[in-house]
Design a protein around this motif. Structure first.
Motif, PDB file in Angstrom:
ATOM      1  N   THR A 204       0.969  -1.307  -0.014  1.00 42.01           N
ATOM      2  CA  THR A 204       0.198   0.081  -0.009  1.00 42.01           C
ATOM      3  C   THR A 204       0.918   1.102   0.051  1.00 42.01           C
ATOM      4  O   THR A 204       1.825   1.261   0.982  1.00 42.01           O
ATOM      5  CB  THR A 204      -0.814   0.064   1.301  1.00 42.01           C
ATOM      6  OG1 THR A 204      -1.688  -1.179   1.258  1.00 42.01           O
ATOM      7  CG2 THR A 204      -1.649   1.309   1.323  1.00 42.01           C
ATOM      8  N   ALA A 390      -5.464   0.432  -3.272  1.00 42.17           N
ATOM      9  CA  ALA A 390      -4.620   0.263  -2.069  1.00 42.17           C
ATOM     10  C   ALA A 390      -3.253   1.332  -2.094  1.00 42.17           C
ATOM     11  O   ALA A 390      -2.095   1.133  -1.985  1.00 42.17           O
ATOM     12  CB  ALA A 390      -3.801  -1.105  -2.280  1.00 42.17           C
ATOM     13  N   ARG A 527      -4.965  -5.969   1.370  1.00 41.56           N
ATOM     14  CA  ARG A 527      -4.393  -5.867   0.042  1.00 41.56           C
ATOM     15  C   ARG A 527      -3.419  -7.398  -0.006  1.00 41.56           C
ATOM     16  O   ARG A 527      -3.091  -7.919   0.775  1.00 41.56           O
ATOM     17  CB  ARG A 527      -3.598  -4.861   0.014  1.00 41.56           C
ATOM     18  CG  ARG A 527      -3.278  -4.269  -1.662  1.00 41.56           C
ATOM     19  CD  ARG A 527      -4.648  -4.405  -2.382  1.00 41.56           C
ATOM     20  NE  ARG A 527      -4.113  -4.628  -3.772  1.00 41.56           N
ATOM     21  CZ  ARG A 527      -4.903  -4.651  -4.841  1.00 41.56           C
ATOM     22  NH1 ARG A 527      -6.075  -4.745  -4.703  1.00 41.56           N
ATOM     23  NH2 ARG A 527      -4.413  -5.322  -5.838  1.00 41.56           N
TER      24      ARG A 527
END
Ligand code: ADP
Ligand code: MG
Ligand code: ZN
Length: 617
Positions: A204, A390, A527
């Motif tokens: 991220t 993300a 994620r």
């Protein structure tokens, strides 16, 4: 045996990562192969697994002793016969290893390039039947790369000594120029070229306004529990100071930079690899040797030099494929400092390059677009969706406002200056005119007489600068790339002025109201493939892993990765067959570790049961 079966039996993995199988198959067929996989893409497996299939010896060229040692330790625990030869060994130990090589006891030999190219070394090896030369971190051969090592250049002669041995070159370095250079330098013959995408789906990306940098880092690290991270700093002094302050506040940290002696550097690195400290505060000197797969965050305390460096440095997070976060602290002060830095450079070419790189990274930091799309775009890769879910800009889109009026003011100021003076000026001067500053240049050029002089007092200077840069990004202005970075209106910019087209601008990044906002909630970081598991059991298994690793004098991840432990804490295997299904459990690890891990898991499950059966008062 089929590669797939061998993958589970030796490494405990169920499937190949993208391109691994293709790379192995081509290489096993005797072809030269060039493979570019991102960090954490699993390059080592591409020569380690085939080494078990090939007759003869696989020779791996690797730039750092620490890297070799780490891989040999990992091979040991997997039960794969491997060794290394380098300058850290005494004569007796070198002898022993040579004679075992003579007897054909190893599948893999790791060597440093200078060792490999010692007169006679390759000739000696030739008798061992070398079936593959794998050149890891192959970008080190290229002067255009960021890690150029002169010793690597000598590898160019490998082809002469072992003309029939196929070569496998591996790197994570992106640029095309370096790619071509590697292929040319190593004299690869009609190589199969594999280039994986650069996307790292488990990372991220976030940029936050740098505000009270130390407190921001501290609070962030505190909120991340026991997780490990790297904080990149621009100067050695900052790295030292940061490590000291964090340590004093119960976040064990150590510095790493080129100013420390080799011993100290290695010690700090080792402490980090072994999870004895949580944070390494480093300059860019820290990097290539880091195979630690469970780095959960990378923070840039200062503005990185360029996008490529930023990508490489953030790439050290989350090699194990579990979610990890990359945070960039962005302050306008850094930009100014760097710009001054650049002006002090003597070589005009270097200056021009540095200026362009600074522009690019500032553009990245200020962009309201998807970070992943921007980063990948830099490497010529189109991110399919243009929206990744993300990065900060995708998770919480930047607020925008109707910027038509400020855009018009800015654009007309650029226009008026050129009209009056006959030459263009840089962004800085435009902002001075807009805000009505009385500088020497303003007076000399009589810019206080312009109709746009002082019409912009509703914004601060940093705000105007941000607006100006956004107009450049939007293509309404263009900035020359020469020394002066002069602003010019584009056709689109003209259209806005003449036709009064509306312009939408994004809110200038304000400092966060409280540093707590820095820490994203787990849901917002979701994620990659987060493995939901029993956190208490996970922590317990981590302690067990640490003990076993210490007994063997290796880093914890060599015993099992976080992925394996999380899977154990989620599947809760209770017998050997169930344990063998855990990712990372091959034959050798099953024999060596199943019993003790199963015992720990069983003990935990029993405890939970008793706890639950005790009637609450
Ligand atoms: P690179 O050198 O490309 O950065 P590594 O070879 O260090 O990557 O591998 C990164 C991590 O991924 C290691 O922990 C490795 O064990 C793991 N790995 C590699 N291939 C696989 C696979 N096929 N399945 C699961 N894990 C893998
Ligand atoms: Mg590697
Ligand atoms: Zn995004």
């Amino acid at each position: 045996m089929k590669l797939q079966e061998l993958l589970k039996r030796s490494f405990g993995f169920d499937s190949f990562r993208p391109l691994q199988r293709e790379i192995m198959e081509d290489s096993l067929a005797g072809r030269d192969v060039f493979a570019l996989l991102p960090t954490g893409g699993g390059k080592s497996l591409c020569y380690q697994l085939p080494a078990l299939v090939r007759p003869g010896l696989t020779v791996v060229v690797s730039p750092l002793i620490a890297l070799m040692k780490d891989q040999v330790d990992a091979m040991d625990v997997l039960g794969i016969p491997a060794t290394c030869l380098n300058s850290s060994l005494d004569a007796g130990e070198s002898e022993r290893r040579w004679s075992r090589l003579e007897r054909g006891e190893y599948r893999l030999l790791y060597v440093a390039p200078e060792r490999l190219m010692l007169p006679g070394f390759l000739q000696d090896l030739r008798r061992r039947h070398v079936s593959l030369i794998a050149v890891d971190e192959a970008h080190c051969i290229s002067e255009w790369g960021h890690d150029f090592r002169p010793e690597y250049r000598r590898l160019a002669d490998v082809r002469d000594v072992l003309p029939d041995t196929p070569i496998l070159a591996l790197t994570a370095t992106a640029t095309e120029r370096v790619r071509d250079d590697i292929i040319r330098q190593l004299r690869l013959r009609n190589p199969a070229v594999y280039v994986a995408g650069f996307n790292r789906p488990n990372l991220t990306y976030r940029v936050v306004a740098k505000h009270r940098a130390y407190e921001q880092v501290r609070d962030y690290a505190q909120a991340r529990g026991a997780e490990s991270g790297i904080v990149y700093c621009q100067s050695r002094k900052t790295a030292e100071r940061l490590a000291e302050r964090l340590s004093a506040e119960d976040i064990p940290a150590r510095p790493y930079h080129a100013g420390l002696g080799a011993d100290e550097r290695n010690r700090h690195q080792e402490l980090f690899l072994r999870d004895e400290i949580r944070v390494i505060a480093a300059t860019v000197a820290f990097g290539m040797g880091i195979n630690k797969p469970n780095v959960r965050f990378v923070i840039h305390y200062d503005l990185p030099k360029n996008i490529e460096g930023y990508y490489q440095e953030t790439g050290r997070a989350g090699r194990d494929g579990l979610p990890a976060e990359c945070l960039l602290l962005f302050g306008a002060g850094d930009t100014v400092k760097y710009a001054q830095f650049i002006e002090e450079k003597s070589d005009p070419n270097e200056q021009a390059v540095a200026r362009r790189q600074l522009q690019e990274i500032v553009q990245y930091a200020e962009s309201a677009r998807c970070r992943r799309t921007e980063l990948l775009g830099y490497f010529g890769e189109r991110f399919q969706a243009g929206h990744c879910a993300a990065c900060d800009n995708c998770i919480s889109p930047r607020r925008t406002f109707d910027g038509t009026v400020p855009a018009q003011k800015f654009l007309s100021c650029v226009y008026r200056i050129r009209e009056r003076s006959g030459f263009g000026v840089g962004l800085h001067h435009v902002v001075e005119v807009l805000t009505g500053a009385s500088t020497e240049k303003v007076r000399r050029w009589r810019h206080e007489q312009l109709s746009t002089y002082g019409i912009g007092t509703e914004h601060t200077r940093p705000e105007w600068s941000a607006i100006g840069r956004e107009l450049v990004r939007l293509g309404l202005l263009k900035q020359t790339t020469d020394h002066f970075s002069v602003l010019e209106l584009t056709a689109e910019g003209w259209a806005v002025l003449k036709e009064r087209t509306p312009v939408t601008l994004s809110r200038h990044m304000a400092p966060p109201p409280a540093s707590a906002t820095l820490v994203s909630s787990p849901a917002k970081r979701a994620r990659g493939e987060p493995i939901r598991c029993d956190e208490t059991l996970f922590e317990r298994l981590k302690r067990l892993r640490k003990r076993l690793a210490d007994e063997r004098n290796v880093p914890a991840y060599i015993v099992f990765s976080d992925v394996s432990l999380r899977q154990m804490a989620s599947d809760v295997p209770r017998d050997t067959p169930a344990f063998s299904r855990i990712s990372g459990v091959g034959e050798k690890k099953l024999r060596e570790f199943a019993e003790v891990f199963l015992a720990e898991i069983t003990a935990y499950v029993e405890e939970q049961r008793t706890l639950r059966s005790v009637p609450s008062a």
